[in-house]
Design a protein around this motif. Sequence first.
Motif, PDB file in Angstrom:
ATOM      1  N   VAL A   1       0.612 -83.093  32.515  1.00 37.83           N
ATOM      2  CA  VAL A   1       1.695 -82.837  31.552  1.00 37.83           C
ATOM      3  C   VAL A   1       2.247 -81.413  31.756  1.00 37.83           C
ATOM      4  N   ARG A   2       1.347 -80.465  32.000  1.00 33.86           N
ATOM      5  CA  ARG A   2       1.767 -79.083  32.278  1.00 33.86           C
ATOM      6  C   ARG A   2       2.689 -79.050  33.497  1.00 33.86           C
ATOM      7  N   THR A   3       2.372 -79.890  34.466  1.00 33.60           N
ATOM      8  CA  THR A   3       3.185 -79.937  35.680  1.00 33.60           C
ATOM      9  C   THR A   3       4.591 -80.461  35.389  1.00 33.60           C
TER      10      THR A   3
ATOM     11  N   PHE B   1      -7.719 -77.168  46.059  1.00 36.70           N
ATOM     12  CA  PHE B   1      -8.315 -78.361  45.430  1.00 36.70           C
ATOM     13  C   PHE B   1      -8.312 -78.284  43.912  1.00 36.70           C
ATOM     14  N   ASN B   2      -8.343 -77.057  43.336  1.00 33.18           N
ATOM     15  CA  ASN B   2      -8.720 -76.968  41.923  1.00 33.18           C
ATOM     16  C   ASN B   2      -7.618 -77.380  40.944  1.00 33.18           C
ATOM     17  N   TYR B   3      -6.365 -77.236  41.350  1.00 29.33           N
ATOM     18  CA  TYR B   3      -5.234 -77.739  40.548  1.00 29.33           C
ATOM     19  C   TYR B   3      -4.359 -78.553  41.497  1.00 29.33           C
ATOM     20  N   PRO B   4      -4.809 -79.752  41.876  1.00 32.00           N
ATOM     21  CA  PRO B   4      -4.139 -80.455  42.978  1.00 32.00           C
ATOM     22  C   PRO B   4      -2.713 -80.898  42.663  1.00 32.00           C
TER      23      PRO B   4
ATOM     24  N   ASN C   1      -0.764 -79.326  39.729  1.00 34.10           N
ATOM     25  CA  ASN C   1       0.005 -78.188  39.215  1.00 34.10           C
ATOM     26  C   ASN C   1       0.326 -77.154  40.296  1.00 34.10           C
ATOM     27  N   LEU C   2      -0.681 -76.812  41.118  1.00 35.68           N
ATOM     28  CA  LEU C   2      -0.424 -75.769  42.118  1.00 35.68           C
ATOM     29  C   LEU C   2       0.292 -76.324  43.348  1.00 35.68           C
ATOM     30  N   ALA C   3       0.488 -77.636  43.386  1.00 35.19           N
ATOM     31  CA  ALA C   3       1.335 -78.220  44.430  1.00 35.19           C
ATOM     32  C   ALA C   3       2.782 -78.241  43.935  1.00 35.19           C
TER      33      ALA C   3
ATOM     34  N   LEU D   1       1.358 -65.542  49.025  1.00 33.27           N
ATOM     35  CA  LEU D   1      -0.052 -65.925  49.087  1.00 33.27           C
ATOM     36  C   LEU D   1      -0.708 -65.712  47.731  1.00 33.27           C
ATOM     37  N   GLU D   2      -1.371 -66.746  47.254  1.00 35.79           N
ATOM     38  CA  GLU D   2      -2.157 -66.630  46.027  1.00 35.79           C
ATOM     39  C   GLU D   2      -3.595 -66.880  46.436  1.00 35.79           C
ATOM     40  N   LEU D   3      -4.423 -65.819  46.382  1.00 35.36           N
ATOM     41  CA  LEU D   3      -5.762 -65.908  46.956  1.00 35.36           C
ATOM     42  C   LEU D   3      -6.831 -65.770  45.865  1.00 35.36           C
TER      43      LEU D   3
ATOM     44  N   GLN E   1     -14.190 -72.666  38.451  1.00 38.14           N
ATOM     45  CA  GLN E   1     -13.434 -72.925  39.692  1.00 38.14           C
ATOM     46  C   GLN E   1     -11.945 -72.668  39.476  1.00 38.14           C
ATOM     47  N   ARG E   2     -11.643 -71.487  38.964  1.00 39.37           N
ATOM     48  CA  ARG E   2     -10.250 -71.066  38.755  1.00 39.37           C
ATOM     49  C   ARG E   2     -10.094 -69.692  39.390  1.00 39.37           C
ATOM     50  N   CYS E   3      -8.952 -69.493  40.074  1.00 41.11           N
ATOM     51  CA  CYS E   3      -8.766 -68.165  40.673  1.00 41.11           C
ATOM     52  C   CYS E   3      -8.755 -67.104  39.584  1.00 41.11           C
ATOM     53  N   THR E   4      -8.301 -67.479  38.384  1.00 37.36           N
ATOM     54  CA  THR E   4      -8.192 -66.524  37.284  1.00 37.36           C
ATOM     55  C   THR E   4      -9.430 -66.501  36.385  1.00 37.36           C
ATOM     56  N   ALA E   5     -10.524 -67.101  36.802  1.00 39.15           N
ATOM     57  CA  ALA E   5     -11.714 -67.066  35.942  1.00 39.15           C
ATOM     58  C   ALA E   5     -12.190 -65.625  35.768  1.00 39.15           C
TER      59      ALA E   5
ATOM     60  N   THR F   1      -8.499 -64.047  31.012  1.00 41.09           N
ATOM     61  CA  THR F   1      -7.555 -64.020  32.127  1.00 41.09           C
ATOM     62  C   THR F   1      -7.067 -65.449  32.377  1.00 41.09           C
ATOM     63  N   GLU F   2      -5.781 -65.598  32.591  1.00 43.95           N
ATOM     64  CA  GLU F   2      -5.224 -66.933  32.853  1.00 43.95           C
ATOM     65  C   GLU F   2      -3.818 -66.806  33.413  1.00 43.95           C
ATOM     66  N   ARG F   3      -3.422 -67.865  34.081  1.00 43.38           N
ATOM     67  CA  ARG F   3      -2.132 -67.863  34.762  1.00 43.38           C
ATOM     68  C   ARG F   3      -0.963 -68.046  33.784  1.00 43.38           C
ATOM     69  N   GLY F   4      -1.112 -69.013  32.901  1.00 42.12           N
ATOM     70  CA  GLY F   4       0.017 -69.422  32.070  1.00 42.12           C
ATOM     71  C   GLY F   4       0.338 -68.456  30.965  1.00 42.12           C
ATOM     72  N   PRO F   5       1.448 -68.660  30.246  1.00 43.73           N
ATOM     73  CA  PRO F   5       2.440 -69.684  30.516  1.00 43.73           C
ATOM     74  C   PRO F   5       3.079 -69.501  31.891  1.00 43.73           C
TER      75      PRO F   5
ATOM     76  N   PRO G   1       5.518 -63.945  35.434  1.00 44.10           N
ATOM     77  CA  PRO G   1       5.249 -63.616  36.843  1.00 44.10           C
ATOM     78  C   PRO G   1       3.741 -63.666  37.095  1.00 44.10           C
ATOM     79  N   PHE G   2       3.349 -64.174  38.240  1.00 41.10           N
ATOM     80  CA  PHE G   2       1.924 -64.303  38.579  1.00 41.10           C
ATOM     81  C   PHE G   2       1.719 -63.595  39.916  1.00 41.10           C
ATOM     82  N   ILE G   3       0.895 -62.536  39.871  1.00 40.13           N
ATOM     83  CA  ILE G   3       0.853 -61.612  41.015  1.00 40.13           C
ATOM     84  C   ILE G   3      -0.594 -61.304  41.397  1.00 40.13           C
TER      85      ILE G   3
HETATM   86  O1  G3H Z   1      -6.895 -71.215  40.220  1.00 38.97           O
HETATM   87  C1  G3H Z   1      -5.854 -70.630  39.979  1.00 38.97           C
HETATM   88  C2  G3H Z   1      -4.942 -71.111  38.916  1.00 38.97           C
HETATM   89  O2  G3H Z   1      -3.653 -70.613  39.132  1.00 38.97           O
HETATM   90  C3  G3H Z   1      -5.450 -70.739  37.554  1.00 38.97           C
HETATM   91  O3  G3H Z   1      -4.638 -71.240  36.556  1.00 38.97           O
HETATM   92  O4  G3H Z   1      -5.377 -69.682  34.753  1.00 38.97           O
HETATM   93  O5  G3H Z   1      -4.086 -71.732  34.236  1.00 38.97           O
HETATM   94  O6  G3H Z   1      -6.455 -71.879  34.969  1.00 38.97           O
HETATM   95  P1  G3H Z   1      -5.164 -71.130  35.055  1.00 38.97           P
END
Ligand code: G3H
Length: 483
Positions: free
Chosen positions: A109-111, A160-163, A165-167, A256-258, A289-293, A442-446, A450-452
């Motif tokens: 739904v977020r996607t 893999f972790n947001y197959p 949304n991040l696509a 690049l988002e690493l 398993q989130r880049c922003t964990a 820490t989190e990506r959204g909304p 900007p996400f940097i």
């Molecule tokens: O794994 C990286 C994602 O962009 C994290 O998104 O902070 O919404 O979980 P999120």
Amino acid sequence: MTTEPNAITYKFYINGEWRESKSGQTIEIQSPYLRNSVGKIQAITHDEVDEAIHSAHLSQKKWAYSSLQERATYLYKWADNLVEKQDEIAKIIMQEVGKGYQDAKKEVVRTADFIRYTVEEALHMHGESMMGDSFPGGSKSKLAIVSRVPLGVILAISPFNYPINLAASKVAPALMAGNAVIFKPATNGAISGTKMIEALDQAGLPKGLISLVTGRGSVIGDYLVEHKGINMISFTGGTKTGMNLAQKAAKIPLVLELGGKDPAIVREDADLLEAAKHIISGAFSYSGQRCTAIKRVLVHESVADTLVSLLKAEVEKLSVGSPEKDSVIVPLIDDVSADYVQGLVNDAVEKGATVIVGNKREHNLIYPTLIDHVTREMTVAWEEPFGPILPIIRVSSDQEAIDIANESEFGLQASVFTSDINKALTIANLIDTGTIQINSRTERGPDHFPFIGVKGSGMGVQGIHKSLESMTREKVTVLNIKD
Ligand code: G3H
């Protein structure tokens, strides 16, 4: 490896057609929690990659001249299709990457929301004009019209972790901006990606504008990245792969988002109960398993004992088990990842850290683990686990917390917990990350923010508006007016 009954062999998508690869080879997708195969994807050849890129260029030429309103029609339909198929897609996300079912539904739904916002943002982005006379010696007879034009063919590589949304966060802005897309999903995540492309195909997107290329990174990864037909790459994934990609890519724009090693800095004046809740959700959702964990806590020593006991109580409440039951802690994506996480815990324990709770494992299911008295000598102080373990480093001052935060090779996000807004802003100014969260996890959204990622955490800026900008370039047409 055993196979789930009814496991399907999925096709790849090229020039508007679903096909089996001429390689005759497929890749089994192993579910992290079912521990058997949930389907097969095509292992495509270099020739098929060439064909996808060739047809992308042909279609993009026409697409670049289509109106924004026309592009919007397809993307709105795509968003509607995703919402309609949310149960089916969520089940596949759950089985393929082991994400809790409800979280998987939220991702779909977020996607859809992301796609709709992207359309609206693109519809409201306009160029600018400049008169020549503002520069010394310039004249009003020169008028520059600055517009944005597409880059051509974008390679979108998702993790893999947001197959979904991040696509879609790459595909939607790329298409809306007038590009064609070659989409390469992670191996685990490729079935979910296939379903996402099915929804786009059913929206009637003209053929050639999107291709789904699946296969082993070792076979088609470098070939795609070095391909002369690719005009821009948007990649989300591990730091090592991203750095390798940056070295190999031809001279083209890269976003690049690493990885990350996001710290939660807890000052002595923080609301500790509130901080503990945010830290637990930040560190342990989807097993970390989130880049922003949140990947480390830097707490002032005067409140460390209290914080640790609050965190311990919260960790003990976390549900552990199956994504089908929406457990917070679920098996990690594979055994290799679990081995790596366990290695970090073992190293810390050997060097004198205290396990407060956890350090228990069943195959790739790592129980949530809190490790206190972590020091700079321990690997877990610096490396990204991508798993449910949280190291606590005790500090004696804000400065020490800032120094340890900044010593990291990563710079994605950081949290500061304090009741003093002035201190919060001072620390925020001194921390070298893309984003600082004050009194939150820490989190990506909304997703329109900007996400940097800076340093080892990435390059370029995402977020809807910024992604539209990064997938276009400015073009200047100068009108020379005769008196
Ligand atoms: O794994 C990286 C994602 O962009 C994290 O998104 O902070 O919404 O979980 P999120």
